[in-house]
Write an enzyme that holds these catalytic residues in place. Sequence first.
Site, PDB file in Angstrom:
ATOM      1  N   SER A   1       0.794  -1.229   0.000  1.00  0.00           N
ATOM      2  CA  SER A   1       0.000   0.000   0.000  1.00  0.00           C
ATOM      3  C   SER A   1       0.827   1.280   0.000  1.00  0.00           C
ATOM      4  O   SER A   1       0.252   2.374   0.003  1.00  0.00           O
ATOM      5  CB  SER A   1      -0.949   0.017   1.199  1.00  0.00           C
ATOM      6  OG  SER A   1      -2.039  -0.840   0.968  1.00  0.00           O
TER       7      SER A   1
ATOM      8  N   SER B   1      -6.167   3.193   4.648  1.00  0.00           N
ATOM      9  CA  SER B   1      -5.546   2.493   3.517  1.00  0.00           C
ATOM     10  C   SER B   1      -6.582   1.733   2.707  1.00  0.00           C
ATOM     11  O   SER B   1      -6.394   0.563   2.338  1.00  0.00           O
ATOM     12  CB  SER B   1      -4.453   1.531   4.010  1.00  0.00           C
ATOM     13  OG  SER B   1      -3.610   1.152   2.952  1.00  0.00           O
TER      14      SER B   1
ATOM     15  N   LYS C   1      -0.215   3.760  -2.522  1.00  0.00           N
ATOM     16  CA  LYS C   1      -1.239   4.798  -2.358  1.00  0.00           C
ATOM     17  C   LYS C   1      -0.656   6.189  -2.124  1.00  0.00           C
ATOM     18  O   LYS C   1      -1.398   7.168  -2.172  1.00  0.00           O
ATOM     19  CB  LYS C   1      -2.193   4.418  -1.220  1.00  0.00           C
ATOM     20  CG  LYS C   1      -2.983   3.149  -1.478  1.00  0.00           C
ATOM     21  CD  LYS C   1      -4.057   2.930  -0.419  1.00  0.00           C
ATOM     22  CE  LYS C   1      -4.790   1.617  -0.617  1.00  0.00           C
ATOM     23  NZ  LYS C   1      -4.117   0.475   0.008  1.00  0.00           N
TER      24      LYS C   1
END
Length: 375
Positions: free
Chosen positions: A64, A119, A67
């Site tokens: 993640s 997230s 992101k």
Amino acid sequence: MRGDWILKRLVGLAALCALLFCLWPVEAAAWPQLPADTGAVVIDAQTGRVIFGHQEHEVKPMASLTKMMTAYLTLQQPDLEAYFEVPAAAVGVEGSSMGLQLGDQVSLEALAVGQLLPSGNDAAAAAAIHIAGSEAAFAEQMNAQALAWGLGNTHFTNPHGLDATGHQSTAYDLAQIARHAIQDENFLKICSSARMACRFGNPPEEHTFTNHNRLLEEYEGCIGVKTGYTSLAGRCLASAARREGVTLICVTLHYRDDWNLHKQLLDEAFDQVQAVPLNTLGLPENLPLAGAQSPLLAVAPAQAAVTLSREEIPQARVEVIAEPFLSAPVEKGQVVGRALCRVGEQTVYETPLLAAETVPALPEPKKGFWQRLFG
């Protein structure tokens, strides 16, 4: 596609070659011994220079940490507060979620919060589809931005970071992405918040999220950035911290005890460097100015200090590049040159030099009788 990937690899190689000439000379330090399968780096956020690295250019899954780029591009869009319906394809994406449902109304601003704090994979997918029409099309935008930043070892295939063939980056590239991203005020505001509320739903209502980044409350000066985990990538973490005018960014990939490792790496790096005012390195307070009542123009750098290692400070100096014939009128804040911080023969930082005052031009002299007569 194959040609694009080769081009990105060449850009990455060029960036690595450039890095070889700007590695940070630091004292022998108590840096930890890390496993061969871990990527780690600490950089200075001001200059992007590497303070510590371990396998920092090795390509690995990034989970993640993806992101960071997704949220950055999300926040570059217009009408961040405008509501739209959540795309059906974004509902029920596997993994972490901000809780989007069919029929919900949401804004890009709220989706950025959903990407950076809980997230949310659904938040990343919703933003991607709304902005580019599909996750794949948005991934191409992500790749284009990485290439524009010279990050040739990074390749995105999705906006959320779920494991996928070819979805990969390096600790170094991800630190540079974080460096660019935190320059955006909205991004920094979100990723530095331990808790934040946003509105979405049908009808929209307030939801409060807690940031997954424990360092915001456990490490002095922490201002972000992003956590990540998949079974393939292992634990991934990007952090940023600011102390006494210095901002550092740390990224680790595939390291289990990342919270404590980041504390150790950041502590060691802060001990190695300091912010040095440019005016102590020979920056002039004035530049010659023609066509004004005073022959000197007061100037100031856009950034007042530069981050240097303690070994560099005795060798550092400032050189100014300015217009050879600067003349009035000059407006306060006008760029009138550049201040270069040099260590030996190497330029380690450059910042615009600004006029510190507004200076009008001298009035034209009044014409005498014969000048008026003959024009």
